[in-house]
Scaffold this active site. Structure first.
Site, PDB file in Angstrom:
ATOM      1  N   THR A   3      39.278  41.621  46.141  1.00  0.00           N
ATOM      2  CA  THR A   3      40.613  41.138  45.755  1.00  0.00           C
ATOM      3  C   THR A   3      41.704  41.931  46.468  1.00  0.00           C
ATOM      4  O   THR A   3      41.512  43.109  46.802  1.00  0.00           O
ATOM      5  CB  THR A   3      40.776  41.279  44.223  1.00  0.00           C
ATOM      6  OG1 THR A   3      42.158  41.190  43.888  1.00  0.00           O
ATOM      7  CG2 THR A   3      40.280  42.630  43.715  1.00  0.00           C
ATOM      8  N   ASP A   4      42.870  41.299  46.616  1.00  0.00           N
ATOM      9  CA  ASP A   4      44.014  42.015  47.201  1.00  0.00           C
ATOM     10  C   ASP A   4      44.511  43.122  46.269  1.00  0.00           C
ATOM     11  O   ASP A   4      45.276  43.988  46.680  1.00  0.00           O
ATOM     12  CB  ASP A   4      45.155  41.048  47.550  1.00  0.00           C
ATOM     13  CG  ASP A   4      45.718  40.281  46.359  1.00  0.00           C
ATOM     14  OD1 ASP A   4      45.171  40.410  45.241  1.00  0.00           O
ATOM     15  OD2 ASP A   4      46.717  39.539  46.544  1.00  0.00           O
ATOM     16  N   GLU A   5      44.052  43.071  45.006  1.00  0.00           N
ATOM     17  CA  GLU A   5      44.542  44.083  44.045  1.00  0.00           C
ATOM     18  C   GLU A   5      44.069  45.490  44.393  1.00  0.00           C
ATOM     19  O   GLU A   5      44.601  46.468  43.873  1.00  0.00           O
ATOM     20  CB  GLU A   5      44.147  43.689  42.615  1.00  0.00           C
ATOM     21  CG  GLU A   5      44.754  42.353  42.232  1.00  0.00           C
ATOM     22  CD  GLU A   5      44.641  41.987  40.757  1.00  0.00           C
ATOM     23  OE1 GLU A   5      44.612  42.889  39.911  1.00  0.00           O
ATOM     24  OE2 GLU A   5      44.586  40.783  40.476  1.00  0.00           O
ATOM     25  N   LYS A   9      36.984  47.221  41.327  1.00  0.00           N
ATOM     26  CA  LYS A   9      36.737  46.405  42.523  1.00  0.00           C
ATOM     27  C   LYS A   9      36.831  47.265  43.788  1.00  0.00           C
ATOM     28  O   LYS A   9      36.052  47.105  44.722  1.00  0.00           O
ATOM     29  CB  LYS A   9      37.733  45.242  42.608  1.00  0.00           C
ATOM     30  CG  LYS A   9      37.600  44.195  41.519  1.00  0.00           C
ATOM     31  CD  LYS A   9      36.303  43.402  41.583  1.00  0.00           C
ATOM     32  CE  LYS A   9      36.222  42.459  42.758  1.00  0.00           C
ATOM     33  NZ  LYS A   9      34.946  41.657  42.721  1.00  0.00           N
ATOM     34  N   TYR A  38      40.599  47.281  36.285  1.00  0.00           N
ATOM     35  CA  TYR A  38      39.954  46.185  37.030  1.00  0.00           C
ATOM     36  C   TYR A  38      40.009  46.446  38.534  1.00  0.00           C
ATOM     37  O   TYR A  38      38.991  46.457  39.223  1.00  0.00           O
ATOM     38  CB  TYR A  38      40.630  44.842  36.709  1.00  0.00           C
ATOM     39  CG  TYR A  38      40.350  43.759  37.726  1.00  0.00           C
ATOM     40  CD1 TYR A  38      39.073  43.203  37.832  1.00  0.00           C
ATOM     41  CD2 TYR A  38      41.337  43.294  38.603  1.00  0.00           C
ATOM     42  CE1 TYR A  38      38.791  42.217  38.781  1.00  0.00           C
ATOM     43  CE2 TYR A  38      41.069  42.317  39.549  1.00  0.00           C
ATOM     44  CZ  TYR A  38      39.795  41.782  39.640  1.00  0.00           C
ATOM     45  OH  TYR A  38      39.519  40.818  40.575  1.00  0.00           O
TER      46      TYR A  38
HETATM   47  P1  NAD Z   1      35.458  34.609  36.426  1.00  0.00           P
HETATM   48  O1  NAD Z   1      35.728  35.650  35.391  1.00  0.00           O
HETATM   49  O2  NAD Z   1      35.954  33.216  36.216  1.00  0.00           O
HETATM   50  O3  NAD Z   1      33.879  34.491  36.653  1.00  0.00           O
HETATM   51  C1  NAD Z   1      33.027  35.606  36.691  1.00  0.00           C
HETATM   52  C2  NAD Z   1      31.586  35.114  36.532  1.00  0.00           C
HETATM   53  O4  NAD Z   1      30.723  36.249  36.645  1.00  0.00           O
HETATM   54  C3  NAD Z   1      31.316  34.481  35.165  1.00  0.00           C
HETATM   55  O5  NAD Z   1      30.572  33.297  35.324  1.00  0.00           O
HETATM   56  C4  NAD Z   1      30.495  35.535  34.431  1.00  0.00           C
HETATM   57  O6  NAD Z   1      29.582  35.000  33.489  1.00  0.00           O
HETATM   58  C5  NAD Z   1      29.760  36.197  35.611  1.00  0.00           C
HETATM   59  N1  NAD Z   1      29.359  37.583  35.288  1.00  0.00           N
HETATM   60  C6  NAD Z   1      30.125  38.564  34.739  1.00  0.00           C
HETATM   61  N2  NAD Z   1      29.374  39.679  34.585  1.00  0.00           N
HETATM   62  C7  NAD Z   1      28.135  39.405  35.074  1.00  0.00           C
HETATM   63  C8  NAD Z   1      26.954  40.160  35.221  1.00  0.00           C
HETATM   64  N3  NAD Z   1      26.882  41.450  34.810  1.00  0.00           N
HETATM   65  N4  NAD Z   1      25.873  39.577  35.780  1.00  0.00           N
HETATM   66  C9  NAD Z   1      25.920  38.273  36.186  1.00  0.00           C
HETATM   67  N5  NAD Z   1      27.010  37.508  36.065  1.00  0.00           N
HETATM   68  C10 NAD Z   1      28.118  38.063  35.520  1.00  0.00           C
HETATM   69  O7  NAD Z   1      36.007  35.222  37.773  1.00  0.00           O
HETATM   70  P2  NAD Z   1      36.638  34.501  39.055  1.00  0.00           P
HETATM   71  O8  NAD Z   1      38.090  34.361  38.864  1.00  0.00           O
HETATM   72  O9  NAD Z   1      35.823  33.318  39.412  1.00  0.00           O
HETATM   73  O10 NAD Z   1      36.416  35.643  40.145  1.00  0.00           O
HETATM   74  C11 NAD Z   1      35.221  35.701  40.915  1.00  0.00           C
HETATM   75  C12 NAD Z   1      35.296  36.873  41.860  1.00  0.00           C
HETATM   76  O11 NAD Z   1      36.423  36.741  42.717  1.00  0.00           O
HETATM   77  C13 NAD Z   1      35.463  38.224  41.167  1.00  0.00           C
HETATM   78  O12 NAD Z   1      34.667  39.167  41.838  1.00  0.00           O
HETATM   79  C14 NAD Z   1      36.935  38.547  41.323  1.00  0.00           C
HETATM   80  O13 NAD Z   1      37.149  39.938  41.352  1.00  0.00           O
HETATM   81  C15 NAD Z   1      37.230  37.902  42.654  1.00  0.00           C
HETATM   82  N6  NAD Z   1      38.622  37.450  42.854  1.00  0.00           N
HETATM   83  C16 NAD Z   1      39.215  36.635  41.948  1.00  0.00           C
HETATM   84  C17 NAD Z   1      40.508  36.179  42.175  1.00  0.00           C
HETATM   85  C18 NAD Z   1      41.196  35.234  41.222  1.00  0.00           C
HETATM   86  O14 NAD Z   1      42.373  34.935  41.398  1.00  0.00           O
HETATM   87  N7  NAD Z   1      40.542  34.719  40.201  1.00  0.00           N
HETATM   88  C19 NAD Z   1      41.192  36.567  43.349  1.00  0.00           C
HETATM   89  C20 NAD Z   1      40.529  37.398  44.269  1.00  0.00           C
HETATM   90  C21 NAD Z   1      39.249  37.826  43.997  1.00  0.00           C
HETATM   91  P1  TYD Z   2      46.689  36.884  35.914  1.00  0.00           P
HETATM   92  O1  TYD Z   2      46.433  35.411  35.988  1.00  0.00           O
HETATM   93  O2  TYD Z   2      46.098  37.654  34.789  1.00  0.00           O
HETATM   94  O3  TYD Z   2      46.257  37.479  37.333  1.00  0.00           O
HETATM   95  P2  TYD Z   2      46.480  38.986  37.942  1.00  0.00           P
HETATM   96  O4  TYD Z   2      46.953  39.889  36.875  1.00  0.00           O
HETATM   97  O5  TYD Z   2      45.111  39.326  38.402  1.00  0.00           O
HETATM   98  O6  TYD Z   2      47.470  38.805  39.048  1.00  0.00           O
HETATM   99  O7  TYD Z   2      48.259  37.121  35.867  1.00  0.00           O
HETATM  100  C1  TYD Z   2      49.088  36.655  36.901  1.00  0.00           C
HETATM  101  C2  TYD Z   2      50.497  37.176  36.610  1.00  0.00           C
HETATM  102  O8  TYD Z   2      50.974  36.538  35.409  1.00  0.00           O
HETATM  103  C3  TYD Z   2      50.549  38.662  36.346  1.00  0.00           C
HETATM  104  O9  TYD Z   2      51.747  39.184  36.917  1.00  0.00           O
HETATM  105  C4  TYD Z   2      50.616  38.776  34.844  1.00  0.00           C
HETATM  106  C5  TYD Z   2      51.341  37.513  34.421  1.00  0.00           C
HETATM  107  N1  TYD Z   2      50.967  36.951  33.088  1.00  0.00           N
HETATM  108  C6  TYD Z   2      51.968  36.668  32.150  1.00  0.00           C
HETATM  109  O10 TYD Z   2      53.159  36.868  32.389  1.00  0.00           O
HETATM  110  N2  TYD Z   2      51.575  36.154  30.945  1.00  0.00           N
HETATM  111  C7  TYD Z   2      50.277  35.930  30.632  1.00  0.00           C
HETATM  112  O11 TYD Z   2      49.981  35.480  29.494  1.00  0.00           O
HETATM  113  C8  TYD Z   2      49.267  36.202  31.610  1.00  0.00           C
HETATM  114  C9  TYD Z   2      47.812  35.964  31.321  1.00  0.00           C
HETATM  115  C10 TYD Z   2      49.662  36.721  32.849  1.00  0.00           C
END
Ligand code: NAD
Ligand code: TYD
Length: 342
Positions: free
Chosen positions: A125-127, A157, A153
């Site tokens: 992630t960019d985080e 990562k 988090y």
């Molecule tokens: P999500 O929380 O929707 O899905 C995570 C999945 O992983 C779930 O299906 C969960 O059951 C499974 N999981 C969790 N712990 C596990 C374990 N110990 N063993 C096996 N499976 C397990 O997450 P997402 O938003 O789909 O993100 C997927 C990946 O992409 C993550 O690694 C996250 O850090 C990365 N990512 C997400 C975003 C975003 O905006 N959502 C952006 C950049 C990177």
């Molecule tokens: P989120 O979807 O949790 O992603 P991330 O924290 O990984 O960027 O949140 C996106 C942005 O929205 C973040 O700045 C936090 C804000 N946010 C709210 O203002 N209210 C909410 O209820 C949630 C879940 C997030």
């Protein structure tokens, strides 16, 4: 080839599986997921009976189980999406983040070393780069921007990323890492900003914006992320990190107002609540490297992607209503009950 996709019952992993099965019909996908609160088997129902797809319920921290699966499947490629992914939950309780995101990654890579693979891809992630100030719009995250994390988090990562690079240098493991900005699209769990605001707005519930809502995120449609990972797997250079982002920076408050407008709901639903602890101000990716080296460009414009996403949540109410009517209610009370209105 056989690709193990971990975390494939979650948001991005499931979208990736759909994309791969459609694009590369010759490949076999084995989805590994322990089905935490964020995993949803019903999401994978459309592909469950496909001959080149297999679902295995397994925790990536379960070393014996992971080794057994590698022995059985002899995968060529691993794409690790499995993670605890929600910043607010990590602030509430970091422990499981360290376990899944760091230890789980090391177990998968140990299996790769033991059985041999062509590629281990870490979905990051960019985080990991921390945040940028709001008054410096000229600054962006580059692949060599120092890691400088804020939340448990992002720290978990970043730790995993360091471990992936250590396995590459020490053991010669053929790894790649992608660091993507915030995704949105179908099947996102409704605890994240966009689906939470859609679900609450549809129920005429308050829309809880943290602080003033001026924090900026760089939103990318999930399919564009999936396409980028697919390109990295097939054309990317081993040992490299690729940033993925669509130059689509938006303030939280503007996103929430947009959702109100599209759903024809009053902005008076917006409620400013206590800010997130350590809240990152701005994320912004420079995707020049993946564009120049692999030809990737985002294809879905935000104004189209957000409409498709809202329409998906309208058309698939059972998917998310099953979630928000269950255990999620306890989560919501715990996370939002103590946030004061500002
Ligand atoms: P999500 O929380 O929707 O899905 C995570 C999945 O992983 C779930 O299906 C969960 O059951 C499974 N999981 C969790 N712990 C596990 C374990 N110990 N063993 C096996 N499976 C397990 O997450 P997402 O938003 O789909 O993100 C997927 C990946 O992409 C993550 O690694 C996250 O850090 C990365 N990512 C997400 C975003 C975003 O905006 N959502 C952006 C950049 C990177
Ligand atoms: P989120 O979807 O949790 O992603 P991330 O924290 O990984 O960027 O949140 C996106 C942005 O929205 C973040 O700045 C936090 C804000 N946010 C709210 O203002 N209210 C909410 O209820 C949630 C879940 C997030």
């Amino acid at each position: 080839m056989t690709i193990i996709v971990t975390g494939g019952a979650g948001f991005i992993g499931s979208n990736f599986i759909f994309y791969e099965l459609e694009k590369h019909k010759e490949d076999r996908i084995v989805c590994v997921d322990s089905l935490t609160y964020a995993g949803n088997l019903s999401t994978l129902e459309p592909v469950m009976n496909q001959l080149n797809f297999r679902f295995v319920k397994l925790d990536i921290c379960d070393r014996e189980g992971v080794y057994r699966l590698f022995e059985e499947e002899k995968p060529q490629v691993i794409v690790n999406f499995a993670a605890e992914s929600h910043v607010d939950r990590s602030i509430d309780n970091p422990e499981i983040f360290l376990q899944t995101n760091i230890v789980g990654t090391s177990v998968l890579m140990d299996a790769c070393r033991k059985y041999g693979i062509d590629r281990y891809h870490q979905v990051s992630t960019d985080e990991v780069y921390g945040d940028l100030p709001l008054d410096r719009p000229d600054l962006f995250f580059h692949e060599d921007t120092p890691i400088h994390t804020s939340s448990p988090y992002s720290t978990s990562k970043a730790s995993a990323d360091l471990l992936v690079m250590a396995y590459h240098r020490t053991y010669g493991l053929p790894v790649t890492i992608s660091r993507c900005s915030n995704n949105y699209g179908p099947y996102q769990f409704p605890e994240k900003l966009i689906p939470l605001m859609i679900a609450n707005a549809l129920a005429d519930k308050p829309l809880p914006v943290y602080g003033e809502g001026l924090n900026v995120r760089d939103w990318l449609y999930v399919e564009d992320h999936c396409k980028a990972i697919d390109l990295i797997l097939r054309k990317g250079t081993v040992g490299e990190v690729y940033n993925i982002g669509g130059h689509n920076e938006m303030k939280n408050i503007d996103i929430v107002k947009l959702i109100c407008r599209y759903l024809d709901k009053p902005e008076s639903l917006i409620t400013h609540v206590t800010d997130r602890k350590g809240h990152d101000m701005r994320y912004a990716i420079d995707p020049t490297k993946i564009h120049n080296e692999l030809g990737w460009l985002p294809e879905t414009k935000f104004q189209d992607g957000i409409k498709m996403t809202i329409q998906w949540y309208l058309d698939n109410k059972t998917w998310w209503e099953n979630i928000v009517n269950g255990e999620y209610q306890n989560y919501y009370r715990k996370m939002y009950g103590n946030r004061k209105e500002m």
